[in-house]
Design an enzyme around this catalytic site. Sequence first.
Site, PDB file in Angstrom:
ATOM      1  N   SER A 218      -1.524   2.705  -4.584  1.00 60.25           N
ATOM      2  CA  SER A 218      -2.791   3.310  -4.979  1.00 60.25           C
ATOM      3  C   SER A 218      -2.511   4.492  -5.888  1.00 60.25           C
ATOM      4  O   SER A 218      -1.406   5.049  -5.869  1.00 60.25           O
ATOM      5  CB  SER A 218      -3.524   3.800  -3.725  1.00 60.25           C
ATOM      6  OG  SER A 218      -4.623   4.616  -4.042  1.00 60.25           O
TER       7      SER A 218
ATOM      8  N   TYR B 257      -3.371   7.653   4.809  1.00 61.14           N
ATOM      9  CA  TYR B 257      -3.529   6.654   3.752  1.00 61.14           C
ATOM     10  C   TYR B 257      -2.693   7.042   2.534  1.00 61.14           C
ATOM     11  O   TYR B 257      -1.916   6.234   2.014  1.00 61.14           O
ATOM     12  CB  TYR B 257      -5.009   6.524   3.359  1.00 61.14           C
ATOM     13  CG  TYR B 257      -5.242   5.572   2.222  1.00 61.14           C
ATOM     14  CD1 TYR B 257      -5.291   4.202   2.443  1.00 61.14           C
ATOM     15  CD2 TYR B 257      -5.413   6.035   0.921  1.00 61.14           C
ATOM     16  CE1 TYR B 257      -5.504   3.319   1.398  1.00 61.14           C
ATOM     17  CE2 TYR B 257      -5.627   5.158  -0.135  1.00 61.14           C
ATOM     18  CZ  TYR B 257      -5.666   3.795   0.110  1.00 61.14           C
ATOM     19  OH  TYR B 257      -5.864   2.936  -0.934  1.00 61.14           O
TER      20      TYR B 257
END
Length: 154
Positions: A28, A41
């Site tokens: 990401s 995350y």
Amino acid sequence: MAAVVDLCSRFLPGMVERGRGAVLNVASVAAFGPLPGQAAYGGAKAFVLSYTHSLRGELRGTGVTATALCPGPVDTGFGEAAGFGKEEAEAALPRIMWIPADKVAQAGIDGLAAGKAVVVPGWVNRFASSFFRIAPPESLLPLLVRGHPAFKHD
């Protein structure tokens, strides 16, 4: 993180033995800098990015490649699962950063076929990931906290 390592450990030996293959790991834009409000995350995605870079070094000369796909925001329902609504996510992250899922998938496939180390779909996301690489994390934290939906300011 465990799934990424487990799957790579299971499938890479066969690819190396055949002398061909490729791995596409999904990280990401969050992998490039701190992500207060979603620390686990962001940390997990940083692991995936670093792990993929490391694999590339280990796979050099084997005919097998590894690529990290690092999308920015994609409308997948992730925000709802993470505890904030789509409206909050879109308010925190400019609409220009959002890339449709089919475009992210195509960018990943194209980058993998080209043997790229890292694929960041969208010019704004590429700029953001580059900025994260050069900006000191401590200077980013106030901005990131202010904009993240986990830190609602009434």
